[in-house]
Design a protein around this motif. Structure first.
Motif, PDB file in Angstrom:
ATOM      1  N   MET A   1       0.576   7.469   1.521  1.00 57.59           N
ATOM      2  CA  MET A   1       0.842   7.921   0.162  1.00 57.59           C
ATOM      3  C   MET A   1      -0.341   7.607  -0.734  1.00 57.59           C
ATOM      4  O   MET A   1      -1.154   6.769  -0.436  1.00 57.59           O
ATOM      5  CB  MET A   1       2.093   7.226  -0.380  1.00 57.59           C
ATOM      6  CG  MET A   1       3.384   7.980  -0.065  1.00 57.59           C
ATOM      7  SD  MET A   1       3.588   8.369   1.678  1.00 57.59           S
ATOM      8  CE  MET A   1       4.024   6.783   2.316  1.00 57.59           C
ATOM      9  N   THR A   2      -0.380   8.298  -1.875  1.00 57.64           N
ATOM     10  CA  THR A   2      -1.510   8.102  -2.769  1.00 57.64           C
ATOM     11  C   THR A   2      -1.076   8.210  -4.212  1.00 57.64           C
ATOM     12  O   THR A   2      -0.078   8.831  -4.530  1.00 57.64           O
ATOM     13  CB  THR A   2      -2.586   9.167  -2.494  1.00 57.64           C
ATOM     14  OG1 THR A   2      -3.697   8.909  -3.326  1.00 57.64           O
ATOM     15  CG2 THR A   2      -2.081  10.565  -2.775  1.00 57.64           C
ATOM     16  N   SER A 131      -3.839  -1.590  -2.180  1.00 60.17           N
ATOM     17  CA  SER A 131      -4.626  -2.812  -2.360  1.00 60.17           C
ATOM     18  C   SER A 131      -4.376  -3.450  -3.726  1.00 60.17           C
ATOM     19  O   SER A 131      -4.896  -4.531  -4.003  1.00 60.17           O
ATOM     20  CB  SER A 131      -6.119  -2.493  -2.213  1.00 60.17           C
ATOM     21  OG  SER A 131      -6.552  -1.613  -3.243  1.00 60.17           O
ATOM     22  N   ASN A 132      -3.611  -2.779  -4.591  1.00 59.15           N
ATOM     23  CA  ASN A 132      -3.257  -3.293  -5.916  1.00 59.15           C
ATOM     24  C   ASN A 132      -4.516  -3.557  -6.753  1.00 59.15           C
ATOM     25  O   ASN A 132      -4.647  -4.581  -7.407  1.00 59.15           O
ATOM     26  CB  ASN A 132      -2.424  -4.571  -5.795  1.00 59.15           C
ATOM     27  CG  ASN A 132      -1.615  -4.860  -7.041  1.00 59.15           C
ATOM     28  OD1 ASN A 132      -1.160  -3.937  -7.729  1.00 59.15           O
ATOM     29  ND2 ASN A 132      -1.427  -6.120  -7.364  1.00 59.15           N
ATOM     30  N   GLU A 133      -5.431  -2.577  -6.729  1.00 61.25           N
ATOM     31  CA  GLU A 133      -6.683  -2.707  -7.454  1.00 61.25           C
ATOM     32  C   GLU A 133      -6.909  -1.479  -8.340  1.00 61.25           C
ATOM     33  O   GLU A 133      -6.457  -0.375  -8.014  1.00 61.25           O
ATOM     34  CB  GLU A 133      -7.860  -2.818  -6.486  1.00 61.25           C
ATOM     35  CG  GLU A 133      -7.872  -4.072  -5.621  1.00 61.25           C
ATOM     36  CD  GLU A 133      -9.023  -4.046  -4.641  1.00 61.25           C
ATOM     37  OE1 GLU A 133     -10.058  -4.679  -4.926  1.00 61.25           O
ATOM     38  OE2 GLU A 133      -8.878  -3.388  -3.593  1.00 61.25           O
ATOM     39  N   ASN A 183      -8.850   5.034   2.079  1.00 58.66           N
ATOM     40  CA  ASN A 183      -9.628   4.218   1.138  1.00 58.66           C
ATOM     41  C   ASN A 183     -10.909   4.946   0.703  1.00 58.66           C
ATOM     42  O   ASN A 183     -12.025   4.472   0.883  1.00 58.66           O
ATOM     43  CB  ASN A 183      -9.972   2.856   1.759  1.00 58.66           C
ATOM     44  CG  ASN A 183      -8.727   2.066   2.110  1.00 58.66           C
ATOM     45  OD1 ASN A 183      -7.802   1.981   1.297  1.00 58.66           O
ATOM     46  ND2 ASN A 183      -8.685   1.507   3.299  1.00 58.66           N
ATOM     47  N   ARG A 184     -10.706   6.122   0.098  1.00 56.58           N
ATOM     48  CA  ARG A 184     -11.823   6.918  -0.385  1.00 56.58           C
ATOM     49  C   ARG A 184     -11.628   7.234  -1.868  1.00 56.58           C
ATOM     50  O   ARG A 184     -10.520   7.573  -2.289  1.00 56.58           O
ATOM     51  CB  ARG A 184     -11.943   8.220   0.405  1.00 56.58           C
ATOM     52  CG  ARG A 184     -12.256   8.020   1.876  1.00 56.58           C
ATOM     53  CD  ARG A 184     -12.391   9.340   2.602  1.00 56.58           C
ATOM     54  NE  ARG A 184     -11.131  10.057   2.659  1.00 56.58           N
ATOM     55  CZ  ARG A 184     -10.972  11.257   3.243  1.00 56.58           C
ATOM     56  NH1 ARG A 184     -12.029  11.850   3.807  1.00 56.58           N
ATOM     57  NH2 ARG A 184      -9.807  11.843   3.264  1.00 56.58           N
ATOM     58  N   PRO A 319       4.162   6.158  -5.967  1.00 57.94           N
ATOM     59  CA  PRO A 319       4.119   4.908  -5.207  1.00 57.94           C
ATOM     60  C   PRO A 319       3.638   5.145  -3.779  1.00 57.94           C
ATOM     61  O   PRO A 319       3.685   6.252  -3.257  1.00 57.94           O
ATOM     62  CB  PRO A 319       5.582   4.445  -5.226  1.00 57.94           C
ATOM     63  CG  PRO A 319       6.365   5.697  -5.432  1.00 57.94           C
ATOM     64  CD  PRO A 319       5.527   6.602  -6.277  1.00 57.94           C
ATOM     65  N   CYS A 320       3.167   4.054  -3.160  1.00 56.81           N
ATOM     66  CA  CYS A 320       2.663   4.138  -1.781  1.00 56.81           C
ATOM     67  C   CYS A 320       3.781   4.046  -0.758  1.00 56.81           C
ATOM     68  O   CYS A 320       3.662   4.564   0.338  1.00 56.81           O
ATOM     69  CB  CYS A 320       1.645   3.013  -1.518  1.00 56.81           C
ATOM     70  SG  CYS A 320       0.031   3.311  -2.266  1.00 56.81           S
ATOM     71  N   GLU A 321       4.844   3.356  -1.071  1.00 55.84           N
ATOM     72  CA  GLU A 321       5.907   3.169  -0.099  1.00 55.84           C
ATOM     73  C   GLU A 321       7.230   3.031  -0.835  1.00 55.84           C
ATOM     74  O   GLU A 321       7.276   2.763  -2.036  1.00 55.84           O
ATOM     75  CB  GLU A 321       5.654   1.932   0.756  1.00 55.84           C
ATOM     76  CG  GLU A 321       5.595   0.631  -0.041  1.00 55.84           C
ATOM     77  CD  GLU A 321       5.277  -0.578   0.836  1.00 55.84           C
ATOM     78  OE1 GLU A 321       5.138  -0.376   2.041  1.00 55.84           O
ATOM     79  OE2 GLU A 321       5.192  -1.689   0.317  1.00 55.84           O
ATOM     80  N   ALA A 322       8.295   3.264  -0.070  1.00 55.80           N
ATOM     81  CA  ALA A 322       9.629   3.112  -0.629  1.00 55.80           C
ATOM     82  C   ALA A 322       9.883   1.631  -0.934  1.00 55.80           C
ATOM     83  O   ALA A 322       9.806   0.788  -0.044  1.00 55.80           O
ATOM     84  CB  ALA A 322      10.677   3.641   0.351  1.00 55.80           C
TER      85      ALA A 322
END
Length: 940
Positions: A1-2, A131-133, A183-184, A319-322
């Protein structure tokens, strides 16, 4: 997810502010998708505040989140520097003022926000939800530095080396996006003069970068579709483009049909799970609409929604995940506890409340816990981001019991209300709130005014109330007392105990029975009085109660009789007006029964209480013993030894005796095989007469069926007979074939498949067998197409039936693989292959002779009988015309007979030596007219 991000307007920034919101609405994800749309409004250019809103993608309605205000300078919002942390609800953005000055001291408008100061010009913020960045670009003219931002102190940390943009290139505002899977970080640089664009790809861990150029379109926004691994771009002409960053393929997938319009920078956001691209278009001055189109073809998904204000920085929170999460309110037993979902990426919810109740599939359910204690609540979510669950503990508080007793009537001037008299001990943290005495935190108060008083007791968030009314003497209170739960003239049955309780509390009690307690039990009819002294006031009460005698009935002792029916009656001395209710549904004074059962009756006499009695009845007069449902039992010798059972149903086994013809006395016997005979048994129930049952047990020999090999084959088009020739006698055959069920002793099988047969004898013995039939396809004989020969001149042709045959049989009588056709006709062959299958083939051989003519090049008419005439030699020609000419074209000779030739004379004169011309016309064997000419030499 992105996380997907909007386009950003390029401005020079000296200060970065990281704005944190913790709105409870932030994490509520719509059931249709996993993405929330966010936008910023700033109605006046010189305004000092920004408002953040969620956007309803269907209606365009704005839901206010929070407001951020500057200390004083007018705010310029940077479209290219806003991003969202969907995990915690934080919004990061970069503001500046018109003078581009740095703000050191900033007043925060709400307590749900914070800020940090960064001494760098930042653009293109993107949040990496795994990565929470927060990543972004620090821009200094043509030098670009990639890095991340420390949300705690606002510092910018360089990652990798600086990127030097080519001469004439600058960052395209709002052109960045991020791929959280690989991670791009992507952004676009543009050369406005040449119209060339560079797409940069940066590794977020190392800062390593690469780029490629394109001129296909003019992008104004860039989004990353994590589900397809594609970049989605929106052009100035409202075209949707797809870019494959690895292969560098660029495709125009569609165009949005809107006009006139203008597309503000950073006006697009992508929902990768539904392939919907959202963007804002200004259709006319200050008229903005939100468009929802497919990122796959640019076609509208919903009607454009009118937005009531200009929006900046359209951004999607993905969000990236549920992530399941929830909160709850009201943890009081017996009340409804409200559960509120705060999950990310959910469109299905399943709640397990931990108390054994059924799961609930709602987003925000309520649930009632009926007992206090500690429970574990589990929320399981599912949606476009997969499924996950979370468990949280919940403590349900025991509800306090609040009982102020019955209403009080007293002649006293004051009265003390005490909640502890009727209630158990209250918890230490309980609080007390009296309606008429709000400042009193005590379970007792003394009242001096006639009124109704309410006490609310709270333990945590759990509260209960009770009310009691007090009537004091000073206000003219009544001197009578009421009874609780009973009324004057009530009727009861003898044997019951009625407790007389009063509606008031007093100091002393004086009953007409001699009792001195607040309550007394009574069991007999009569008039009961009481005097209650409360303070200086005497209260009196009086009540009449009647206790009726019961109706006396008796159905007698339980019945065990050898009768077919029995009459039941509760007695003969009952009042004729009595009513009867039997368990059978009848209402007569007596009933007759013929079934073993327990029967009950309820009888009510006038002016008496009802009476109930029951009786068990066992009747055996209609009993007939039985061994089998039929007179004859047939048993195969291979079956287990048969058991003959004479046990009667629904009869107590201890009442039954047996005497078998074999001498045995058990309810059942086992017969040893084979021993065909009649077996009988005498059965007696209790003292009833003996009854006999018998059955003829006949044993039959087993049968077998054998169809031979389990796998057989036949040539296609042929059949095989299936049967067992060894079976004889009176048997029944049932075949299961590929074509259905067949009842026959033999069948002809020609279709491939499984054939099974079940054979049954007259005695019920069965046997089964089966075979699998395979059909063999005969070889194909191909003798070719129709052929031609000219037998008149001895032509022949070879016919070959192909190799691999065991034998060959031609219609000509020959038996070889190939033969020679010497005459016209139809030739056929029959070939037997190694599997035993026969194949046939045939071919037509036609008679066909080709026309030919041959002309000599010279002749010598010297009467030597050799070559004295000039004529062609040939065959199979018709309509023949042959002519000879001299060099001047004079006709010297002509004939239609192919056997005739020119003798070298004309008008009886010899023609001189020299070259002459011949001409011929004829019809060949194909029916075609042929014309030819040539020359020859006359020699003398």
């Amino acid at each position: 997810m992105t996380l997907t991000y909007t386009r950003k307007k390029k401005v020079s920034i000296l200060t970065v502010f990281i704005f944190l919101f913790f709105s409870p609405n932030f994490c509520v994800v719509a059931q249709e998708n996993c993405v929330d749309l966010l936008g910023v409004t700033k109605p006046v250019q010189a305004d000092t505040s920004l408002s953040f809103h969620y956007i309803d993608s269907e209606t365009g309605d704005l839901s206010f989140i929070n407001t951020w205000s500057s200390n004083n300078p007018p705010v310029i919002f940077n479209n290219s520097a806003i991003t969202i942390d969907p995990n915690s609800g934080r919004i990061f953005f970069v503001p500046t003022d018109q003078s581009n000055s740095s703000w050191v001291d900033l007043t925060i408008a709400t307590t749900e926000s914070s800020s940090s100061v960064i001494g760098a010009s930042l653009e293109e913020l993107q949040f990496h939800c795994k990565s929470n960045e927060v990543f972004g670009l620090s821009v200094n003219n043509s030098q670009v530095q990639f890095g991340n931002i420390d949300a705690a102190d606002g510092s910018f940390n360089n990652i990798g080396s600086s990127i030097n943009l080519p001469s004439g290139f600058s960052i395209l505002a709002g052109s960045s996006t991020i791929d959280t899977e690989e991670n791009r970080f992507f952004f676009i640089a543009v050369n406005d003069a040449s119209g060339e664009y560079l797409l940069y790809t940066i590794n977020t861990a190392t800062g390593a970068s690469s780029n490629f150029s394109f001129r296909d379109f003019s992008p104004i926004d860039l989004e990353y579709d994590v589900t397809d691994g594609l970049l989605i771009a929106l052009s100035e002409q409202a075209e949707v483009w797809q870019i494959e960053p690895n292969s560098q393929n660029i495709n125009n997938v569609g165009s949005v049909g809107i006009s006139p319009f203008s597309l503000p920078p950073a006006s697009a956001a992508l929902d990768p799970f539904t392939n919907i691209l959202y963007f804002i278009a200004e259709e006319s001055p200050n008229t903005f609409r939100l468009y929802s189109v497919s990122s796959e073809n640019g076609q509208p998904v919903t009607q454009p929604a009118l937005i009531g204000d200009q929006l900046f920085g359209l951004t999607a929170a993905t969000p990236c995940e549920a992530t399941p999460d929830f909160e709850f309110e009201n943890t009081c037993e017996g009340d409804q506890t409200q559960f509120t979902d705060r999950s990310l990426g959910a469109n299905q919810w399943t709640w397990d409340f931990g108390d054994g109740s059924d799961p609930v599939a709602e987003q925000n359910p309520t649930h009632q816990y009926d007992a206090p204690g500690d429970y574990e609540v589990t929320l399981t979510i599912d949606g476009c981001l997969g499924n996950n669950n979370v468990m949280l503990p919940i403590t349900i508080i025991e509800a306090p019991i609040v009982d102020l007793g019955v209403d009080v009537g007293t002649c006293a001037d004051s009265y003390t209300l005490d909640a502890t008299i009727e209630s158990p001990e209250f918890p230490a943290d309980a609080t007390f709130q009296w309606q008429h005495s709000p400042g009193t935190n005590s379970p007792q108060i003394t009242v001096t005014t006639s009124a109704c008083y309410t006490l609310k007791v709270s333990v945590g968030n759990c509260s209960r109330e009770d009310e009691v009314c007090v009537d004091l003497g000073e206000s003219g209170g009544d001197t009578t007392v009421d009874f609780v739960g009973v009324s004057d003239g009530d009727v009861f049955c003898q044997g019951e105990e009625v407790v007389l309780a009063l509606s008031v509390n007093g100091d002393t009690y004086n009953w007409s029975t001699g009792g001195t307690t607040p309550t007394i039990p009574v069991t007999t009819s009569g008039n009961y009085q009481v005097t209650v002294t409360a303070g200086s006031c005497d209260l009196t009460g009086e009540i009449n109660l009647e206790f009726l005698p019961p109706t006396v009935i008796d159905l007698g002792d339980d019945v065990t009789e050898c009768e077919e029916s029995w009459e039941l009656s509760p007695g003969n001395n009952l009042d004729p007006q009595s009513t009867y209710e039997w368990s059978t549904g009848e209402n007569t004074p007596s009933i007759t029964v013929n079934q073993a059962d327990v029967y009950a009756v309820t009888v009510t006499e006038p002016n008496k209480c009802p009476a109930i009695d029951s009786i068990e009845v066992l009747l055996f007069g209609s009993f007939e013993p039985s061994i089998s449902d039929s007179d004859t039992l047939r048993v195969c010798e291979s079956d287990p030894s048969p058991v003959l059972d004479a046990s009667p149903p629904n009869i107590d086994p201890s009442l039954v005796t047996y005497s078998w013809s074999t001498g045995e006395t058990s309810p059942s016997i086992t017969v040893t095989q084979p021993n065909s005979a009649t077996y009988s048994v005498e059965v007696r129930v209790g003292t009833c007469s003996t009854k006999t049952a018998e059955v003829f047990l006949e044993f039959f020999p087993d049968i077998t069926v054998d169809l031979g090999d389990s796998n057989v084959s036949v040539c296609e088009g042929e059949s095989i007979t299936l049967s067992d020739p060894n079976l004889a006698g009176d048997v029944i055959y049932v075949w299961s074939t590929p074509n259905g069920v067949v009842a026959s002793s033999t069948i002809e099988a020609s279709v491939a498949g499984t054939y099974s047969v079940t054979v049954s004898s007259a005695g019920g013995c069965t046997a089964s067998d089966g075979v699998t039939l395979q059909t063999l396809q005969a070889r194909t004989i191909n003798l070719g197409e129709t052929r031609t020969i000219c037998a008149l001149v001895g032509e022949t042709d070879s016919l070959d039936a192909g190799s691999g045959g065991v034998s060959y049989n031609w219609s000509s009588g020959e038996t070889t693989q190939s033969i020679v056709a010497t005459s016209a006709g139809t030739y056929s062959v029959e070939v037997l292959d190694q599997a035993g299958c026969t194949s046939t083939g045939s071919i037509l051989v036609e008679e066909k002779c080709a026309s030919t003519l041959f002309f000599p090049s010279a002749f010598s008419p010297n009467e030597d009988a050799l070559n004295d005439f000039f004529r062609p030699t040939g065959r199979f020609v018709e309509d023949y015309q042959f002519s000879v000419f001299n060099r001047w074209g004079d006709l010297l000779f002509q004939t239609d007979n192919v056997e005739e030739g020119w003798d070298g004379n004309f008008d009886f004169k010899q023609q001189p030596m020299g070259v002459y011309v011949w001409s011929v016309s004829y019809t060949d064997n194909e029916g075609e007219t042929i014309t030819k000419q040539g020359n020859f030499t006359l020699i003398r």
